[in-house]
Design an enzyme around this catalytic site. Structure first.
Site, mmCIF file in Angstrom:
data_model
loop_
_atom_site.group_PDB
_atom_site.id
_atom_site.type_symbol
_atom_site.label_atom_id
_atom_site.label_comp_id
_atom_site.label_asym_id
_atom_site.label_seq_id
_atom_site.Cartn_x
_atom_site.Cartn_y
_atom_site.Cartn_z
ATOM 1 N N GLU A 56 23.885 23.486 19.885
ATOM 2 C CA GLU A 56 23.560 22.907 18.590
ATOM 3 C C GLU A 56 22.729 21.639 18.750
ATOM 4 O O GLU A 56 21.761 21.417 18.008
ATOM 5 C CB GLU A 56 24.847 22.572 17.820
ATOM 6 N N ALA A 158 28.562 52.071 44.505
ATOM 7 C CA ALA A 158 27.457 53.028 44.540
ATOM 8 C C ALA A 158 28.006 54.326 45.104
ATOM 9 O O ALA A 158 28.756 54.314 46.086
ATOM 10 C CB ALA A 158 26.309 52.503 45.410
ATOM 11 N N THR A 200 36.480 46.988 54.579
ATOM 12 C CA THR A 200 35.050 46.777 54.383
ATOM 13 C C THR A 200 34.509 45.766 55.384
ATOM 14 O O THR A 200 33.407 45.938 55.932
ATOM 15 C CB THR A 200 34.785 46.289 52.945
ATOM 16 N N ASP A 204 31.671 47.111 57.849
ATOM 17 C CA ASP A 204 30.300 46.731 57.487
ATOM 18 C C ASP A 204 29.886 45.345 57.936
ATOM 19 O O ASP A 204 28.692 45.018 57.889
ATOM 20 C CB ASP A 204 30.129 46.810 55.962
ATOM 21 N N ARG A 211 21.294 37.351 47.481
ATOM 22 C CA ARG A 211 20.004 37.114 48.142
ATOM 23 C C ARG A 211 18.891 37.743 47.300
ATOM 24 O O ARG A 211 18.850 38.954 47.170
ATOM 25 C CB ARG A 211 20.018 37.697 49.561
ATOM 26 N N VAL A 293 40.772 48.877 47.763
ATOM 27 C CA VAL A 293 40.820 47.693 46.905
ATOM 28 C C VAL A 293 40.507 48.068 45.460
ATOM 29 O O VAL A 293 41.182 47.632 44.526
ATOM 30 C CB VAL A 293 39.850 46.610 47.429
ATOM 31 N N GLY A 295 40.991 50.888 44.072
ATOM 32 C CA GLY A 295 42.163 51.609 43.580
ATOM 33 C C GLY A 295 43.292 50.674 43.197
ATOM 34 O O GLY A 295 43.970 50.866 42.185
ATOM 35 N N SER A 296 43.507 49.627 43.995
ATOM 36 C CA SER A 296 44.566 48.659 43.696
ATOM 37 C C SER A 296 44.290 47.929 42.394
ATOM 38 O O SER A 296 45.196 47.740 41.570
ATOM 39 C CB SER A 296 44.707 47.657 44.847
#
Length: 358
Positions: A56, A158, A200, A204, A211, A293, A295-296
């Site tokens: 405002e 994905a 993970t 990985d 980034r 994870v 699923g949890s």
């Protein structure tokens, strides 16, 4: 001005408000439009950064004397208390506008209708509820944190056309295309925390940063009982926060990580984790998986918003990994349903976005 004019002006204010995403949390995103006495837009503004002027004030500053006798459209009730900035209602009253049109009341306890009451007491016309549903959707994370003390939870994965996030050997690079991965980095840049599991990290060795960098730097949260002694998360823990959530009594296993800058949190449930993140005023949390994870979180009914990238690939295999693990629904009637779904091309992929239903 007609009701349709009010709606169009509020749509413009909502679009302005969204520009604050990632910059203003844990404050709400707010946008404002000022029209003069004959309905011409003479000012606009939004809450641009936490601790700085509210929408405002920015819009009225742009309008100047042209605001006198006009209308202020704002996506959230103007504040009536001293916080990081002075009360917005004082600036609204001083501007000389004769009408305020607001999308919704601010449930923050120190506001909660007081701003509206003060405006009406000063003789201004106040109209509430224009585009209220859209305003509540925009600020759903703020509203949830305020109401429940826990952050808004985004889930992202994905997957292939046959619903796999990794092959039978565990390979997942890359299911999604470069365009989709860029969108995920943009999403990360608006988060307060990013959550993965120990599996993970082991598979990985992710960095879990945005980034290029976004407006926020997310704390990287790992749910784990044990982790490798080396890796990119550990080596960068002093540069970007790392929080290891592990069952109570298991903290000593991560003494080396703690010595290298990671924080170790005793945590026995998803609820415990979310309450702690809420205590830290995290507004948006991204769960990136894997399936255990995700699923949890799903079984805890903790996911609010879904970001799914569907790639035109088929992995096959009975043992290839699905995106959401856990026990799962017993019947299709018990399956979770999403609302407000959108399907958007994302390079070679399809980006599916939706919200959890109650």
């Amino acid at each position: 001005m007609t009701p349709s004019d009010f709606a169009a002006a509020m749509d413009a204010a909502l679009a302005l408000a969204a520009r604050g995403r990632g910059f203003v949390e844990p404050n709400p995103m707010v946008g404002a439009i000022v029209s003069d006495s004959v309905g011409h837009v003479v000012g606009e503004g939004w809450h641009e950064r936490f601790g700085e002027a509210h929408a405002e004030v920015n819009a009225l500053k742009t309008a100047g004397d042209r605001a006198r006798g006009g209308t202020l459209f704002v996506t959230l009730e103007p504040c009536s208390h001293f916080g990081k900035t002075p009360p917005c209602v004082d600036a609204v009253i001083a501007s000389g506008v004769r009408r305020v049109v607001a999308a919704m009341e601010d449930p923050f306890p120190e506001v909660a209708g007081r701003g509206i009451a003060k405006l009406r007491a000063a003789g201004l016309e106040v109209i509430m509820g224009v585009r209220e549903a859209e305003a509540k959707r925009l600020n759903a994370p703020y509203l949830k944190l305020l109401r429940t003390g826990v952050p808004w939870v985004h889930a992202k994965w994905a997957m292939t056309l046959d619903g796999k996030i990794a092959t039978r050997t565990g390979d997942s690079k890359w299911i999604s295309c470069e365009t989709s991965r860029a969108r995920v980095h943009e999403l990360r840049g608006h988060m307060d925390a990013i959550v993965v599991g120990g599996g993970t990290v082991k598979a990985d060795d992710p960095l879990l940063t945005a980034r290029p960098p976004g407006p926020r730097v997310a704390t990287r949260v790992v749910l784990a009982r044990d982790l490798p002694e080396t890796g990119r998360l550990r080596s960068t823990a002093r540069d970007v926060p790392v929080l290891i959530a592990t069952p109570r009594g298991n903290e000593d296993r991560f003494a080396g990580w703690a010595a290298d800058g990671a924080e170790v949190l005793p945590c026995d449930s998803i609820r415990d984790l979310l309450l702690e993140l809420g205590r830290r005023r995290c507004t948006n949390v991204l769960v990136e998986g894997g399936g255990g994870v995700l699923g949890s979180f799903h079984e805890a009914r903790a996911i609010d918003e879904f970001h799914v990238y569907l790639a035109p690939k088929i992995a096959g295999g009975h043992t290839a990994t699905p995106p959401v693990g856990g026990h799962g629904a017993a019947t299709i009637a018990d399956a979770s349903r999403l609302a407000d779904l959108t399907f958007t091309p994302s390079g070679d992929d399809i980006y599916i976005h939706g919200y959890a239903t109650p």
